[in-house]
Design an enzyme around this catalytic site. Structure first.
Site, PDB file in Angstrom:
ATOM      1  N   HIS A 201       5.626   5.544  -5.723  1.00 35.23           N
ATOM      2  CA  HIS A 201       6.519   6.523  -5.995  1.00 35.23           C
ATOM      3  C   HIS A 201       6.897   7.729  -7.054  1.00 35.23           C
ATOM      4  O   HIS A 201       7.125   8.994  -6.691  1.00 35.23           O
ATOM      5  CB  HIS A 201       7.498   5.399  -7.197  1.00 35.23           C
ATOM      6  CG  HIS A 201       8.015   4.488  -6.125  1.00 35.23           C
ATOM      7  ND1 HIS A 201       8.684   4.686  -5.283  1.00 35.23           N
ATOM      8  CD2 HIS A 201       7.902   2.892  -5.702  1.00 35.23           C
ATOM      9  CE1 HIS A 201       9.398   3.397  -4.065  1.00 35.23           C
ATOM     10  NE2 HIS A 201       8.531   2.574  -4.682  1.00 35.23           N
ATOM     11  N   CYS A 507       8.636  13.495   7.516  1.00 38.44           N
ATOM     12  CA  CYS A 507       9.743  13.579   6.554  1.00 38.44           C
ATOM     13  C   CYS A 507       8.427  12.638   5.422  1.00 38.44           C
ATOM     14  O   CYS A 507       8.771  13.170   4.215  1.00 38.44           O
ATOM     15  CB  CYS A 507      10.751  13.420   6.495  1.00 38.44           C
ATOM     16  SG  CYS A 507      10.726  11.067   6.312  1.00 38.44           S
TER      17      CYS A 507
HETATM   18  C1  PEP Z   1       8.448   7.072   4.345  1.00 37.65           C
HETATM   19  O1  PEP Z   1       8.004   6.157   4.299  1.00 37.65           O
HETATM   20  O2  PEP Z   1       7.669   7.880   4.650  1.00 37.65           O
HETATM   21  C2  PEP Z   1       9.831   8.025   3.606  1.00 37.65           C
HETATM   22  C3  PEP Z   1       9.598   9.343   4.094  1.00 37.65           C
HETATM   23  O3  PEP Z   1      10.327   7.261   3.214  1.00 37.65           O
HETATM   24  P1  PEP Z   1      10.132   6.959   1.548  1.00 37.65           P
HETATM   25  O4  PEP Z   1       8.939   7.820   0.973  1.00 37.65           O
HETATM   26  O5  PEP Z   1      11.193   6.748   0.584  1.00 37.65           O
HETATM   27  O6  PEP Z   1       9.503   5.369   1.785  1.00 37.65           O
END
Ligand code: PEP
Ligand code: MG
Length: 553
Positions: A201, A507
């Site tokens: 995060h 993404c």
């Molecule tokens: C991912 O898991 O690549 C994603 C875009 O979602 P997050 O990073 O918010 O879990």
């Protein structure tokens, strides 16, 4: 420790390149503010007066920090998210709580910490006894307020991440999602973290805020002190503590080169990214709120590819209503009006737990009730979001993305609710709906999954975590958490191939990596969503590549 040189005072640290960019600033060492246990002690006459004065100072301190938090959260996340701080401030301004503390101190003659714990315990109890859910939620606000007071008494300033002075290099052991809500790009110029992998995060947030970040530096907190001058190179994954003149000169030269490069790519960022062989590639932005959306537009993003809504829900101390969520979306998306924006339904569970949901703990939270699994168990939470999105869809080109899909049934259940709500609201033109592909099961079921949705969005962070069986927040398995492993690239290629004419966007953090872009284009993917600040770099990289290069996966 990963130290490569040590002069009189200068220390050079090596870590993982987590978020690119260079910065110079003063260190602020952020320690986890767990409640220190002071123990109870009896007071004499003079001490009672001293203790009263300590309480008054703590109350003043907390009031001031609440005023600042209210202002900043309101500017970032809107009025509703700030209400919690406003309510806490109001509670501290009513004389009854303050008087209760002072009276109890006088009567009991014990230290302020224990008096505060006692008074607030009674207050929480009174609210909880009322049996009303809203009032019970106030109990959490009261607990939070007492925690702020206790921390202030211990000399620890609450929400320091929100109140850091300008040019701060934040030094942390680890940053939790609830901490990162308060991180601000206006004061924090760089972040160094003891435990941080490339898809944790803290890494995501630093990249989205455009803040250089180096992670994975063992014993960092024992090495750097608050006030030390620090140079950070987030692209190289290095930091210099208390640099000598030569190190400062090297830094200035590097900064100059980077500034010139940035100016060149910024000039072309609004133009579309077209490969050498003439293929147009879409480069959108990942955002969390209005500031990111503004940055995304300034950086030439072709749209909002992923709106992560977790910070809004985590910053709120009560279950936000559909009006509150719709207001937040309208406020946040205003700078991108006319562009398309994919809003992800709340992806909580695992390590993100809004306190008002009181989620029971699980032994394997990352393999437990996350994302859509949890939303299906809390229909009120799901439907409030869907209603808000339907409302906003009347003004914005908004889309919905379902997080953490494993089975076709996950998607079908959400789509059915969405259609029913649209019907109830008299909305005939439905926003497009998409599924996140973040589990190997989803990636291997595209031929059926694609029939239920309008688009697919590959989340390479979770796809890597679940394919490589390596936790994205676990520093012990960083070597296994390789989002550019051929296994991941092959899954991406499979998704693109099986998706037929259903659009696919990538993404996860992988989409922002210039060193992997040739291989990504070789999978056939033509749409990316990256942290806003990386849009100009990613477009620049794409323009220098050809999809015909046949890079091996
Ligand atoms: C991912 O898991 O690549 C994603 C875009 O979602 P997050 O990073 O918010 O879990
Ligand atoms: Mg994910």
């Amino acid at each position: 420790m990963n130290t490569i040189s040590q002069g009189e005072k200068m220390i050079t640290l090596l870590g993982l390149a987590v978020s690119p960019g260079m910065a110079k600033g003063k260190a602020y060492v952020y320690r986890d503010v767990l409640q220190p246990d002071t123990g109870t002690y009896k007071l004499g006459d003079a001490q009672v007066r001293e203790e009263q004065a300590r309480v008054e100072r703590a109350i003043d301190d907390v009031r001031q920090s609440l005023t600042v938090d209210t202002r900043r959260i309101e500017a970032r996340l809107g009025k509703d998210a700030a209400d919690i701080f406003r309510a806490q401030e109001a509670m501290l301004c009513t004389s009854s709580v303050v008087e209760e503390i002072k009276t109890a101190l006088e009567a009991r003659r014990i230290n302020a910490e224990d008096v505060i714990k006692m008074v607030f315990r009674h207050l929480v109890h009174r609210f909880e006894e009322m049996g009303d859910e809203v009032l019970q939620q106030r109990g959490d606000d009261i607990r939070d307020l007492s925690r702020r007071l206790l921390l202030s008494l211990a000399g620890i300033h609450t929400n320091t991440l929100e109140n850091l002075p300008p040019n701060t290099v934040l030094i942390a052991h680890r940053l939790l999602p609830s901490d990162t809500v308060f991180l601000s790009r206006t004061s924090t110029v760089a972040v160094l973290i003891e435990f941080a992998g490339p898809a944790g995060h803290a890494a995501l947030l630093a990249r989205e805020l455009g803040i250089p970040c180096v992670g994975g530096i063992p014993e960092l907190l024992g090495t750097v002190h608050t006030g030390d001058v620090v140079l950070v190179d987030g692209s190289q994954g290095t930091a210099v503590i208390n640099p000598d003149l030569q190190a400062l000169q090297t830094y200035e030269d590097g900064l100059d080169r980077r500034r010139k490069h940035k100016e060149t790519i910024q000039d072309r960022c609004i133009e579309r990214a077209v490969t050498l062989d003439g293929i147009e590639v879409s480069v959108m932005a990942n955002v969390r709120g209005r500031e990111d959306v503004e940055l995304a537009m300034a950086c030439g993003a072709d749209g909002i590819g992923l709106f992560r809504t977790e910070p809004f829900f985590l910053a709120s101390k009560h279950f936000p209503s559909d009006e509150e969520f719709a207001d937040f979306l309208l406020y946040s998306l205003q700078p991108a009006k006319g562009r398309h924006a994919a809003v992800r339904l709340l992806d909580i569970g695992a390590d993100k737990n809004p306190i008002y949901l009181h989620l029971p703990s699980e032994s394997d939270p990352f393999l437990g009730r996350r994302g859509v699994r949890l939303l299906l168990e809390y229909p009120d939470l799901l439907e409030a979001q869907l209603r808000a999105i339907l409302k906003v869809s009347q003004q914005f080109r908004i889309e919905v993305v379902i997080p953490m899909v494993t089975t076709e049934s996950d998607v079908v259940q959400v789509v059915q609710r969405f259609c029913r709500l649209a019907d109830e609201m008299g909305i005939s033109e439905m926003p497009r709906i998409g599924a996140m592909v973040e589990t190997p099961a989803a990636a291997l079921s595209i031929s059926s999954l694609r029939k239920q949705v309008d688009f697919l969005s590959i989340g390479s962070n979770d796809l890597t975590q679940y394919t490589m069986a390596a936790g994205r927040e676990n520093p012990m398995v960083t070597e296994y958490f390789r989002d550019d492993d051929p296994a991941i690239l092959r899954l991406i290629e499979l998704v693109v191939r099986e998706s037929s004419d259903t659009p696919v966007c990538l993404c996860g953090e992988l989409s922002g990596r210039a060193d992997v872009m040739a291989r990504l284009l070789a999978t056939g993917i033509k749409s990316f969503s990256v942290p806003a600040s990386l849009v100009p770099d990613v477009k620049d990289t794409i323009r220098k590549l050809s999809t015909l290069s046949n890079a091996s996966l």
